[in-house]
Design an enzyme around this catalytic site. Structure first.
Site, PDB file in Angstrom:
ATOM      1  N   LYS A  74       0.850  -1.185   0.000  1.00 21.28           N
ATOM      2  CA  LYS A  74       0.000   0.000   0.000  1.00 21.28           C
ATOM      3  C   LYS A  74       0.892   1.243   0.000  1.00 21.28           C
ATOM      4  O   LYS A  74       1.433   1.631   1.026  1.00 21.28           O
ATOM      5  CB  LYS A  74      -0.901   0.034   1.239  1.00 21.28           C
ATOM      6  CG  LYS A  74      -2.109   0.920   0.988  1.00 21.28           C
ATOM      7  CD  LYS A  74      -2.633   1.619   2.215  1.00 21.28           C
ATOM      8  CE  LYS A  74      -1.929   2.904   2.507  1.00 21.28           C
ATOM      9  NZ  LYS A  74      -1.929   3.910   1.446  1.00 21.28           N
ATOM     10  N   GLY A 126       6.862   5.813   7.522  1.00 18.80           N
ATOM     11  CA  GLY A 126       5.940   6.941   7.521  1.00 18.80           C
ATOM     12  C   GLY A 126       6.046   7.714   8.822  1.00 18.80           C
ATOM     13  O   GLY A 126       7.088   7.721   9.484  1.00 18.80           O
ATOM     14  N   ASN A 151       5.322   9.078  12.728  1.00 21.55           N
ATOM     15  CA  ASN A 151       5.310   8.410  14.041  1.00 21.55           C
ATOM     16  C   ASN A 151       3.901   8.064  14.489  1.00 21.55           C
ATOM     17  O   ASN A 151       3.663   6.986  15.022  1.00 21.55           O
ATOM     18  CB  ASN A 151       5.986   9.305  15.082  1.00 21.55           C
ATOM     19  CG  ASN A 151       7.489   9.248  14.921  1.00 21.55           C
ATOM     20  OD1 ASN A 151       7.996   9.603  13.855  1.00 21.55           O
ATOM     21  ND2 ASN A 151       8.186   8.778  15.913  1.00 21.55           N
ATOM     22  N   VAL A 153       1.095   7.403  12.817  1.00 18.96           N
ATOM     23  CA  VAL A 153       0.514   6.236  12.138  1.00 18.96           C
ATOM     24  C   VAL A 153       1.342   4.987  12.456  1.00 18.96           C
ATOM     25  O   VAL A 153       0.802   3.917  12.761  1.00 18.96           O
ATOM     26  CB  VAL A 153       0.427   6.478  10.617  1.00 18.96           C
ATOM     27  CG1 VAL A 153      -0.078   5.236   9.914  1.00 18.96           C
ATOM     28  CG2 VAL A 153      -0.472   7.659  10.313  1.00 18.96           C
ATOM     29  N   GLY A 154       2.659   5.133  12.413  1.00 24.99           N
ATOM     30  CA  GLY A 154       3.538   3.973  12.620  1.00 24.99           C
ATOM     31  C   GLY A 154       3.324   3.304  13.970  1.00 24.99           C
ATOM     32  O   GLY A 154       3.230   2.072  14.058  1.00 24.99           O
ATOM     33  N   GLU A 177      10.020   2.495  10.196  1.00 26.35           N
ATOM     34  CA  GLU A 177      10.997   3.578  10.011  1.00 26.35           C
ATOM     35  C   GLU A 177      10.200   4.871   9.993  1.00 26.35           C
ATOM     36  O   GLU A 177       9.308   5.047   9.158  1.00 26.35           O
ATOM     37  CB  GLU A 177      11.799   3.397   8.720  1.00 26.35           C
ATOM     38  CG  GLU A 177      12.773   2.229   8.778  1.00 26.35           C
ATOM     39  CD  GLU A 177      13.757   2.269   9.927  1.00 26.35           C
ATOM     40  OE1 GLU A 177      14.063   3.377  10.408  1.00 26.35           O
ATOM     41  OE2 GLU A 177      14.207   1.197  10.367  1.00 26.35           O
ATOM     42  N   CYS A 195      13.151  12.052   5.489  1.00 30.94           N
ATOM     43  CA  CYS A 195      13.269  11.707   6.912  1.00 30.94           C
ATOM     44  C   CYS A 195      14.668  12.002   7.411  1.00 30.94           C
ATOM     45  O   CYS A 195      14.875  12.273   8.591  1.00 30.94           O
ATOM     46  CB  CYS A 195      12.932  10.236   7.119  1.00 30.94           C
ATOM     47  SG  CYS A 195      13.890   9.163   6.054  1.00 30.94           S
ATOM     48  N   GLU A 224       9.214  17.351  13.709  1.00 31.63           N
ATOM     49  CA  GLU A 224       9.652  17.219  12.320  1.00 31.63           C
ATOM     50  C   GLU A 224       8.832  18.192  11.472  1.00 31.63           C
ATOM     51  O   GLU A 224       7.598  18.115  11.467  1.00 31.63           O
ATOM     52  CB  GLU A 224       9.405  15.778  11.869  1.00 31.63           C
ATOM     53  CG  GLU A 224       9.920  15.482  10.493  1.00 31.63           C
ATOM     54  CD  GLU A 224       9.616  14.042  10.077  1.00 31.63           C
ATOM     55  OE1 GLU A 224       8.460  13.609  10.227  1.00 31.63           O
ATOM     56  OE2 GLU A 224      10.536  13.382   9.583  1.00 31.63           O
TER      57      GLU A 224
HETATM   58  P1  NAD Z   1       2.034   8.748   6.879  1.00 29.93           P
HETATM   59  O1  NAD Z   1       2.317   8.099   8.189  1.00 29.93           O
HETATM   60  O2  NAD Z   1       0.942   9.715   6.788  1.00 29.93           O
HETATM   61  O3  NAD Z   1       1.715   7.618   5.786  1.00 29.93           O
HETATM   62  C1  NAD Z   1       2.595   6.531   5.555  1.00 29.93           C
HETATM   63  C2  NAD Z   1       1.792   5.398   4.949  1.00 29.93           C
HETATM   64  O4  NAD Z   1       0.887   4.903   5.937  1.00 29.93           O
HETATM   65  C3  NAD Z   1       0.934   5.809   3.749  1.00 29.93           C
HETATM   66  O5  NAD Z   1       0.909   4.781   2.797  1.00 29.93           O
HETATM   67  C4  NAD Z   1      -0.433   5.974   4.388  1.00 29.93           C
HETATM   68  O6  NAD Z   1      -1.501   5.831   3.470  1.00 29.93           O
HETATM   69  C5  NAD Z   1      -0.402   4.817   5.380  1.00 29.93           C
HETATM   70  N1  NAD Z   1      -1.410   4.913   6.442  1.00 29.93           N
HETATM   71  C6  NAD Z   1      -2.075   5.993   6.894  1.00 29.93           C
HETATM   72  N2  NAD Z   1      -2.941   5.644   7.871  1.00 29.93           N
HETATM   73  C7  NAD Z   1      -2.813   4.305   8.053  1.00 29.93           C
HETATM   74  C8  NAD Z   1      -3.404   3.361   8.918  1.00 29.93           C
HETATM   75  N3  NAD Z   1      -4.329   3.726   9.806  1.00 29.93           N
HETATM   76  N4  NAD Z   1      -3.013   2.068   8.838  1.00 29.93           N
HETATM   77  C9  NAD Z   1      -2.060   1.685   7.952  1.00 29.93           C
HETATM   78  N5  NAD Z   1      -1.459   2.534   7.097  1.00 29.93           N
HETATM   79  C10 NAD Z   1      -1.823   3.836   7.143  1.00 29.93           C
HETATM   80  O7  NAD Z   1       3.439   9.366   6.374  1.00 29.93           O
HETATM   81  P2  NAD Z   1       3.710  10.225   5.062  1.00 29.93           P
HETATM   82  O8  NAD Z   1       3.135  11.586   5.263  1.00 29.93           O
HETATM   83  O9  NAD Z   1       3.317   9.452   3.844  1.00 29.93           O
HETATM   84  O10 NAD Z   1       5.303  10.295   5.052  1.00 29.93           O
HETATM   85  C11 NAD Z   1       6.049  11.242   5.737  1.00 29.93           C
HETATM   86  C12 NAD Z   1       6.624  10.651   6.999  1.00 29.93           C
HETATM   87  O11 NAD Z   1       7.406   9.499   6.679  1.00 29.93           O
HETATM   88  C13 NAD Z   1       7.575  11.585   7.718  1.00 29.93           C
HETATM   89  O12 NAD Z   1       7.348  11.512   9.103  1.00 29.93           O
HETATM   90  C14 NAD Z   1       8.951  11.001   7.394  1.00 29.93           C
HETATM   91  O13 NAD Z   1       9.965  11.303   8.324  1.00 29.93           O
HETATM   92  C15 NAD Z   1       8.655   9.560   7.365  1.00 29.93           C
HETATM   93  N6  NAD Z   1       9.687   8.852   6.616  1.00 29.93           N
HETATM   94  C16 NAD Z   1      10.563   8.063   7.301  1.00 29.93           C
HETATM   95  C17 NAD Z   1      11.587   7.413   6.606  1.00 29.93           C
HETATM   96  C18 NAD Z   1      12.565   6.517   7.315  1.00 29.93           C
HETATM   97  O14 NAD Z   1      13.165   5.687   6.648  1.00 29.93           O
HETATM   98  N7  NAD Z   1      12.733   6.660   8.615  1.00 29.93           N
HETATM   99  C19 NAD Z   1      11.716   7.588   5.218  1.00 29.93           C
HETATM  100  C20 NAD Z   1      10.799   8.420   4.570  1.00 29.93           C
HETATM  101  C21 NAD Z   1       9.779   9.049   5.269  1.00 29.93           C
END
Ligand code: NAD
Length: 486
Positions: free
Chosen positions: A177, A230, A232, A234-235, A252, A286, A385
């Site tokens: 996804k 993604g 923090n 959501v993760g 991550e 990130c 961030e």
């Molecule tokens: P996000 O958390 O909004 O979304 C990440 C993914 O999770 C997307 O595919 C989103 O659709 C999905 N998602 C959203 N809600 C969900 C749920 N309830 N259950 C399962 N999946 C769900 O993040 P974003 O805005 O897409 O990305 C930016 C973030 O990602 C920043 O915080 C950035 O630091 C982080 N990031 C981290 C790394 C790393 O390797 N540490 C690399 C790139 C980006």
């Protein structure tokens, strides 16, 4: 001329393209009136079907000889290479990073597929001396099963590649996804694998909103492991759902990455690399540099140099090869970053460069590279961030104060130090709490053959890329064979 775009941008399940569901426009953040396509947002039923398809394809893929799996990945890598210019242009148009960065990210994805293709020829276990004369004892890594891959929009082809390629190489099947902002780039990855001969169901793509399909993927009984990159918020929610059901979860997450400039540094080099770390991809990495901690004697010269670069770097349409900074990826990102800049103003910070939208560029989501100073130590600007082209300067009086400031964050992803003193560089590498440390280099930018990941709130503690990927995508099976009784 580009690659053909098939009608609606949809999901790919069990080898079929499916374009049912609520329609959403795929917009160009440089020119939001430019609609790239319409995507169909999958619902929970299709997500469920995708998990079942991955489970059905698993026995066949797992028993496919590893080198044959690798051959498909290698061919997919070669196809991405051949298509890199077209996919890179689409990626720049869809996500907003400059075309130079976008083509290079596509080439990186191609290299990742080839790297994991080569890993399929590596030893997959160990033999051990047994306590018994007649027992042959070995332990080997086996795939974990169906893996849910959840990825963000900011590296829409490299991050999926560094998760999907090892997952498939080691014999797992995948439900992926991607972020719903980047459907077209995601489709290009699947097309390359399909064209390379990947059997149906081995990789399933779900274009949909996380809030709609996320829970189905994370909690599905067929899914054994979840790899998530993604935010923090959501993760951590994904981790709780996964762990409660006994599933592996790899996260991550975000960063608040420091660059430390010591008084003996080459200030020209430090300013160039801090600018790269802070402003490239409009700061939406990130590993982007966010806090710049400078020894006081060189603060004035360094801040002048960094501010000059912030003003010189061309902000412009992502498809213009002379642009160095493209737009933010969405209207929501724009609003968030402008909100932080408003906070900086309200709290009395000094804006040395940038500080707002590039109005002359029209409706695109452009923010000027920004350099802040005099930010309150407890400000959200220094704690959270921002994910925009914003560098905040902080003066310190010693190396000890610099390392304390650098570590004063809940995050621990990447960090840089600029110095000519090898002892100081090594001390920094030892004392900084971060998963990646750079000396005289920008905090962003990775090589794929080494482990990558963060510490503290930036990660769940596991590592991606290089040989580290094998830890997550496989598990040990230990076998005792008594040869006398065979
Ligand atoms: P996000 O958390 O909004 O979304 C990440 C993914 O999770 C997307 O595919 C989103 O659709 C999905 N998602 C959203 N809600 C969900 C749920 N309830 N259950 C399962 N999946 C769900 O993040 P974003 O805005 O897409 O990305 C930016 C973030 O990602 C920043 O915080 C950035 O630091 C982080 N990031 C981290 C790394 C790393 O390797 N540490 C690399 C790139 C980006």
């Amino acid at each position: 001329m580009g690659l053909p775009i098939r009608g609606t941008l949809g999901s790919h399940v069990a080898g079929r393209w499916v374009a049912d569901g609520e329609a959403a426009d795929d917009l160009n953040p440089s020119r939001p009136t430019d609609v790239i396509g319409r995507s169909a947002m999958a619902g929970p039923d299709l997500a469920d079907e995708a998990c079942a398809a991955a489970a059905a394809a698993y026995p066949g893929w797992r028993s496919t000889p590893a080198p044959a799996r690798g051959e498909i990945l290698r061919q997919a890598g070669d196809l991405l290479d051949v298509r890199a210019d077209e996919i890179g242009h689409e990626l720049a148009r869809e996500e907003g990073k400059t075309v130079v960065e976008a083509v290079s990210e596509t080439l990186r994805a191609a290299a990742l597929f080839r790297y994991y293709a080569a890993q399929t020829l590596e030893p997959d276990g160990d033999t051990y001396p047994s306590a018994s004369r007649t027992t042959f004892l070995y332990s080997r890594r086996e795939p974990v099963g169906v893996v849910a891959v959840i990825t963000p929009w900011n590296f829409p082809i490299a991050i999926p590649a560094w998760k999907i390629a090892p997952a498939l190489a080691y014999g797992n099947t995948v439900v992926w996804k991607p972020a719903d902002l980047v459907p077209l780039t995601s489709i290009r990855v699947v097309e390359a694998l399909v064209d390379a001969g990947l059997p149906p169901g081995v990789l399933n793509l779900i274009i949909g909103r996380g809030s709609t399909v996320g829970e189905t993927l994370v909690t599905h009984s067929a899914v054994s492991a979840i790899t998530f990159t993604g935010s923090n918020a959501v993760g951590r929610a994904v981790q709780l759902q996964a762990v409660a059901r006994g599933k592996r979860a790899q996260l991550e997450l975000g960063g608040k990455n420091p660059a430390v400039v010591l008084a003996d540094a080459d200030l020209g080099l430090a300013a160039e690399h801090v600018a790269r770390g802070s402003f490239l991809s409009a700061g939406q990495k990130c590993t982007a540099t966010s806090r710049v901690i400078v020894e006081r004697p060189v603060m004035e010269e360094f801040s002048e140099r960094l501010s000059a670069l912030a003003q010189e770097w061309k902000v412009g349409d992502a498809l213009d090869p002379t642009s160095r900074v493209g737009p933010l990826s969405s209207a929501a990102q724009l609003e968030t970053v402008l909100g932080y800049l408003q906070t900086a103003r309200t709290e009395g910070a000094t804006i040395l460069a940038g500080g707002g939208r590039a109005d002359e560029l029209g409706e695109g989501y452009f923010v000027r590279p920004t350099v802040l100073t005099d930010v309150r130590p407890d400000s959200r600007i220094l704690r959270e961030e921002i994910f925009g082209p914003v560098a905040t300067l902080l003066a310190v009086d010693s190396y000890d104060a610099a390392i304390a400031a650098a570590n004063d964050t809940p995050f621990g992803l990447s960090a840089s130090v600029f110095t000519r003193d090898l002892g100081a560089a090594l001390a920094f590498a030892n004392e900084i709490k971060a998963g990646v440390v750079k000396v005289n280099l920008e905090s962003a930018g990775l090589e794929y053959q080494v482990p990558f990941g963060g510490t503290k709130d930036s990660s769940s503690g596991s590592r991606e890329q290089g040989k580290a990927a094998r830890e997550f995508f496989t598990e040990w099976k230990t076998v005792y064979i008594d040869s006398q009784r065979a």
